[in-house]
Design a protein around this motif. Sequence first.
Motif, PDB file in Angstrom:
ATOM      1  N   GLU A  88      -7.168   5.349   5.595  1.00  0.00           N
ATOM      2  CA  GLU A  88      -6.310   5.773   7.000  1.00  0.00           C
ATOM      3  C   GLU A  88      -5.106   5.747   6.657  1.00  0.00           C
ATOM      4  OE1 GLU A  88      -7.676   2.426   9.507  1.00  0.00           O
ATOM      5  OE2 GLU A  88      -9.456   3.339  10.047  1.00  0.00           O
ATOM      6  N   HIS A  89      -4.478   4.799   5.783  1.00  0.00           N
ATOM      7  CA  HIS A  89      -3.070   4.672   5.564  1.00  0.00           C
ATOM      8  C   HIS A  89      -2.406   5.979   5.022  1.00  0.00           C
ATOM      9  CE1 HIS A  89       0.467   2.509   5.861  1.00  0.00           C
ATOM     10  NE2 HIS A  89       0.698   1.963   4.660  1.00  0.00           N
ATOM     11  N   ALA A  90      -3.397   6.295   3.874  1.00  0.00           N
ATOM     12  CA  ALA A  90      -2.931   7.459   3.163  1.00  0.00           C
ATOM     13  C   ALA A  90      -3.024   8.936   4.018  1.00  0.00           C
ATOM     14  CB  ALA A  90      -3.917   7.730   1.911  1.00  0.00           C
ATOM     15  N   ILE A  91      -4.114   9.064   4.831  1.00  0.00           N
ATOM     16  CA  ILE A  91      -4.129  10.001   5.737  1.00  0.00           C
ATOM     17  C   ILE A  91      -2.770  10.234   6.768  1.00  0.00           C
ATOM     18  CG2 ILE A  91      -5.657  11.000   7.707  1.00  0.00           C
ATOM     19  CD1 ILE A  91      -7.901  10.083   5.900  1.00  0.00           C
ATOM     20  N   LEU A  97      -8.977  10.022  -4.094  1.00  0.00           N
ATOM     21  CA  LEU A  97     -10.297   9.410  -3.771  1.00  0.00           C
ATOM     22  C   LEU A  97     -10.065   7.823  -3.761  1.00  0.00           C
ATOM     23  CD1 LEU A  97     -13.212   9.806  -3.569  1.00  0.00           C
ATOM     24  CD2 LEU A  97     -13.603   9.434  -6.117  1.00  0.00           C
ATOM     25  N   ILE A  98     -10.419   7.241  -2.806  1.00  0.00           N
ATOM     26  CA  ILE A  98     -10.138   5.761  -2.710  1.00  0.00           C
ATOM     27  C   ILE A  98     -11.687   5.072  -2.757  1.00  0.00           C
ATOM     28  CG2 ILE A  98      -9.467   3.727  -1.312  1.00  0.00           C
ATOM     29  CD1 ILE A  98      -7.757   7.058  -0.488  1.00  0.00           C
ATOM     30  N   ARG A 117      -6.412  16.535   0.533  1.00  0.00           N
ATOM     31  CA  ARG A 117      -7.775  15.856   1.024  1.00  0.00           C
ATOM     32  C   ARG A 117      -7.919  14.427   0.394  1.00  0.00           C
ATOM     33  NH1 ARG A 117     -10.269  21.133  -1.923  1.00  0.00           N
ATOM     34  NH2 ARG A 117      -8.767  20.067  -3.494  1.00  0.00           N
ATOM     35  N   ILE A 118      -8.124  13.425   1.472  1.00  0.00           N
ATOM     36  CA  ILE A 118      -8.212  12.261   1.106  1.00  0.00           C
ATOM     37  C   ILE A 118      -9.569  11.551   1.513  1.00  0.00           C
ATOM     38  CG2 ILE A 118      -6.974   9.890   1.270  1.00  0.00           C
ATOM     39  CD1 ILE A 118      -4.446  11.589   1.931  1.00  0.00           C
ATOM     40  N   THR A 126       0.701  -1.277   0.062  1.00  0.00           N
ATOM     41  CA  THR A 126      -0.016  -0.043   0.112  1.00  0.00           C
ATOM     42  C   THR A 126       0.867   1.350  -0.007  1.00  0.00           C
ATOM     43  OG1 THR A 126      -1.572  -1.492   1.310  1.00  0.00           O
ATOM     44  CG2 THR A 126      -2.040   1.009   0.870  1.00  0.00           C
ATOM     45  N   ALA A 127       1.904   1.373   0.827  1.00  0.00           N
ATOM     46  CA  ALA A 127       2.813   2.422   0.824  1.00  0.00           C
ATOM     47  C   ALA A 127       3.501   2.585  -0.354  1.00  0.00           C
ATOM     48  CB  ALA A 127       3.615   2.505   2.293  1.00  0.00           C
ATOM     49  N   ALA A 128       3.983   1.420  -1.138  1.00  0.00           N
ATOM     50  CA  ALA A 128       4.608   1.621  -2.206  1.00  0.00           C
ATOM     51  C   ALA A 128       3.929   2.143  -3.393  1.00  0.00           C
ATOM     52  CB  ALA A 128       4.717  -0.185  -2.634  1.00  0.00           C
ATOM     53  N   TYR A 129       2.690   2.242  -3.251  1.00  0.00           N
ATOM     54  CA  TYR A 129       1.913   3.136  -4.314  1.00  0.00           C
ATOM     55  C   TYR A 129       1.613   4.631  -3.764  1.00  0.00           C
ATOM     56  CZ  TYR A 129      -2.622   1.128  -2.748  1.00  0.00           C
ATOM     57  OH  TYR A 129      -3.672   0.943  -2.248  1.00  0.00           O
ATOM     58  N   LEU A 130       1.371   4.652  -2.482  1.00  0.00           N
ATOM     59  CA  LEU A 130       0.728   5.740  -1.713  1.00  0.00           C
ATOM     60  C   LEU A 130       1.954   6.714  -1.632  1.00  0.00           C
ATOM     61  CD1 LEU A 130      -1.467   4.628   1.163  1.00  0.00           C
ATOM     62  CD2 LEU A 130      -2.420   5.784  -0.920  1.00  0.00           C
TER      63      LEU A 130
END
Length: 420
Positions: free
Chosen positions: A92-95, A128-129, A104-105, A56-60
């Motif tokens: 949550e991870h992105a925030i 946007l997810i 703004r996520i 997830t962090a690899a693309y975020l």
Amino acid sequence: MSAFTNFESFNLNKQLLNAVADLGFSTPTEIQKKSIPIILAGQEIIGIAQTGTGKTAAYLLPVLMKIKFAQGEGPRAVILAPTKELTIQIAEHAIQLAKYTDLRIMPIYGGIGPKTQIEMLQQGIDILIATPGRFTELYQRNELSTKEIKILVLDEADRMMDMGFMPQLRKILEVLPRKRQNLLFSATFSERVEKLSAEFLEFPIKVEVTPQATAAQQVEQELYHVPNIKTKINFLAYLLENREEFNRVMIFTRTKESADNVFNFIERKGLGPVKVIHSNKGQNSRINAVNEFKEGKLRVLVSTDVTARGIDVVKVSHVINFDVPAFHEDYVHRIGRTGRAFQEGKAITFATKAELYHIEKIEKLIREKIPVKDLPANVEVEKTPFEEAQAMALDIDWQKKKEDPSFKGAFHEKKTKFPE
């Protein structure tokens, strides 16, 4: 690739590096080392990595780096994921990673009325997810602008295929700007995923960490041959009596009924605290149960496979497969709940005679044999009731017929249909 020994080496901005440090990440994982530079360079990517590898962090991180700061009304990056749970978790991870930025996520998903989500979209959004269904619904209602989208991420693409999202994905791809960067992540690279990637990725770079569908390295696996459901229940009680060792346990079942039965049994025997999550449970009760489990307030969480993906909980001591999953990739996802983030874990699988067919297929998929252990002497082995024995015999007949269409089983005059 070994040049990337820490997060500073990716040339991320200070805001992201501070957030990464706050989360306690010091060394990038394999998928992060391979993906982040490629995505930052504007390339399209197919990332094959299981849950628990830091994908997830690899693309975020590169997406946050490219979007940088808040601007405009409509989203500039869209991440599509198959379930509500996963969209919430990615958000949550992105925030957390974007906490020092003004980005703004927001996650959008079905299962609740769209009113609040629409109001939030109207205030402006950068990332946007979304689940494909809710994305399509809000787009068709003219509540979602796609004009500004520069990056599209498909997460758990294999799961989206299996949940029948292909037609919706095609529709979504049609309404997005032609000029955009596409990123696809999947735990497995099946023919269907390959076909999808060929439809919308241009000259992607394929990044793979660990061979496809390998079981997580830190997970010790055990298989027990258990004759019937009653004995499974006895064995479960025996394991859960050891509170010290079995301190944070996820139990997976194949059906909602089975999940409810296991939950009721654990509750009745006082072996909890325990909660159950499946698709009949309301969104809030599912989120609350997962949060309580994460915080250590629950000892046991019982779940079906639909809700299994994307639950990110560190320090799960054991995963117990009360039933063997019929969708074999789910085994990898289930046991990936333990052994996350370099922790050790154990996965215990109960299999009846009829379930051994699936075990064989799983072993082929993970390219290893699951060690078989003997049932402890203290576990009472019950006699299999006639109906259950008959259902298993039918199941075995169906399996043999599936492997050899000319096979005429003991029940061949009955047209019993079993789920694939």
